[in-house]
Design an enzyme around this catalytic site. Structure first.
Site, PDB file in Angstrom:
ATOM      1  N   SER A 178       0.830  -1.190   0.000  1.00  0.00           N
ATOM      2  CA  SER A 178       0.000   0.000   0.000  1.00  0.00           C
ATOM      3  C   SER A 178       0.871   1.248   0.000  1.00  0.00           C
ATOM      4  O   SER A 178       2.022   1.219   0.462  1.00  0.00           O
ATOM      5  CB  SER A 178      -0.881   0.017   1.259  1.00  0.00           C
ATOM      6  OG  SER A 178      -1.530   1.258   1.430  1.00  0.00           O
TER       7      SER A 178
ATOM      8  N   TYR B 240       0.203   0.133  10.891  1.00  0.00           N
ATOM      9  CA  TYR B 240      -0.152  -0.210   9.512  1.00  0.00           C
ATOM     10  C   TYR B 240       0.991   0.118   8.568  1.00  0.00           C
ATOM     11  O   TYR B 240       1.368  -0.686   7.717  1.00  0.00           O
ATOM     12  CB  TYR B 240      -1.411   0.552   9.092  1.00  0.00           C
ATOM     13  CG  TYR B 240      -1.859   0.244   7.677  1.00  0.00           C
ATOM     14  CD1 TYR B 240      -2.385  -0.998   7.356  1.00  0.00           C
ATOM     15  CD2 TYR B 240      -1.753   1.197   6.661  1.00  0.00           C
ATOM     16  CE1 TYR B 240      -2.796  -1.292   6.060  1.00  0.00           C
ATOM     17  CE2 TYR B 240      -2.161   0.919   5.369  1.00  0.00           C
ATOM     18  CZ  TYR B 240      -2.678  -0.333   5.075  1.00  0.00           C
ATOM     19  OH  TYR B 240      -3.071  -0.629   3.785  1.00  0.00           O
TER      20      TYR B 240
END
Length: 343
Positions: free
Chosen positions: A169, A195
């Site tokens: 990502s 994350y």
């Protein structure tokens, strides 16, 4: 050294667009045009929702036999109902025993594994830990997929030309990997940092996996799907985080002008599928890709604006660092108590 002699993406040596002919608007159908996967076997984690489901549908349409590991078997069966050549099997990426059982079941079939698409992931969750004490985003997004890849290695080698796709990502830009305290045992937990480092781990894993897997015919790729509408990835994320980024209003609704700039699920699946099947990537690996091409290095030259999703692109050099890639491999082996020689 000539470009064609560079075979590793250590420190971003191969990290530059190759002019694939595709772009941010390309769909799964576009990149799969003319691709024949008859006789090929694929595993897609998280392949029963969002981008994963679109990926599975495209692989099946091209003739592949697809196995979808699922934590929620009922949801998977419902979402995959009516699709041919797809099998659902139990898997919980936060459970080492579950990973081993799934892999053992697949290896028992004797089938090669041509495509392993490590697509499942969680994002911006409250602090949780797996049975070994590892933070849940790191555990699900990286550690579980590392173990799964290691256990499936015999089948990947048997394919004589397998590809492993690690869905990363743009979020890797939120944080480098914290080798001193990866599990937030000595620092305050920040879900964005958790994350971010898990996605940086995806990139570093890809670099080292490709380096080690090349002699066995296994190449690895990291993928940024783009900012995609219709996924459930952020389903438990605090709305305040989205509001802070300027994408949602005070009522928690996404601004229409932002929503219309997001990719569709088919566009979101395109890069994973391109990395899995494109002949343009023969002899290349370890690269981070987006918009169905190899991404450019982000050296501070890209103006990122969260309310303009198309600007959320590029890959940070720290996530392709050769020494950190090797260091993460060794740390991961210690954290999950598994030696992955990848030979």
């Amino acid at each position: 050294m000539k470009k064609e002699e560079i075979t590793d993406n250590y420190n971003g040596a191969l990290q530059q667009p190759i002019g694939s002919g595709f772009n941010a608007f390309s769909t799964a159908l576009d990149v799969m045009q003319g691709i024949d996967l008859n006789g090929k076997y694929a595993i897609v984690t998280g392949g029963y929702a969002g981008i994963g489901l679109e990926t599975v549908k495209a692989l099946i349409a091209a003739g592949a036999s697809v196995i979808v590991p699922a934590r929620d078997l009922d949801k998977a069966a419902k979402n995959l109902e009516g699709l041919i050549n797809v099998t659902v099997s139990q898997l919980d990426l936060m459970s080492p025993d579950s990973i081993d059982a799934f892999a053992h079941k697949y290896l028992e079939t004797g089938s090669p594994l041509h495509l392993l698409i490590n697509n499942a992931g969680i994002m911006w969750v409250p602090l949780q830990r797996d049975s070994r004490g590892n933070e849940s985003q790191l555990s699900t997004n990286h550690l579980g997929h590392f173990q799964l890849t290691a256990r499936l290695w015999p089948a990947l080698k048997k394919a004589n030309g397998a590809r492993v796709i690690n869905v990363s990502s743009f979020g890797h830009q939120m944080a480098p990997f914290d080798f001193n305290d990866p599990n937030f045992e000595h620092r305050e937990y920040e879900t964005l940092q958790g994350y971010g480092q898990s996605k940086t781990a995806n990139n570093l894993f890809t670099v080292e996996l490709d380096h080690r897997g090349k002699p066995s015919g296994v190449r690895a790729f990291a993928v940024h799907p783009g900012s995609v509408n219709g996924t459930d990835l952020g389903r438990v994320a605090p709305m305040a985080l989205f509001q802070q980024m300027g994408t949602h209003d005070a009522n928690g609704d996404i601004y229409p002008e932002v929503a219309q700039k997001l990719k569709t699920l088919s566009q979101g699946a395109a890069t994973s599928l391109w990395c899995a099947t494109s002949s343009l990537l023969e002899g290349i690996g370890g690269v981070y890709c987006e918009d169905a091409d190899i991404a450019e290095l982000d050296l501070g030259n890209i103006d990122h604006q969260y309310d303009r999703p198309s600007t959320l692109r590029g890959v940070k050099p720290y996530s392709l660092d050769a020494s950190d890639a090797r260091r993460l491999w060794q740390l991961t082996e210690r954290l999950i108590q598994l030696i992955f020689t990848a030979d």
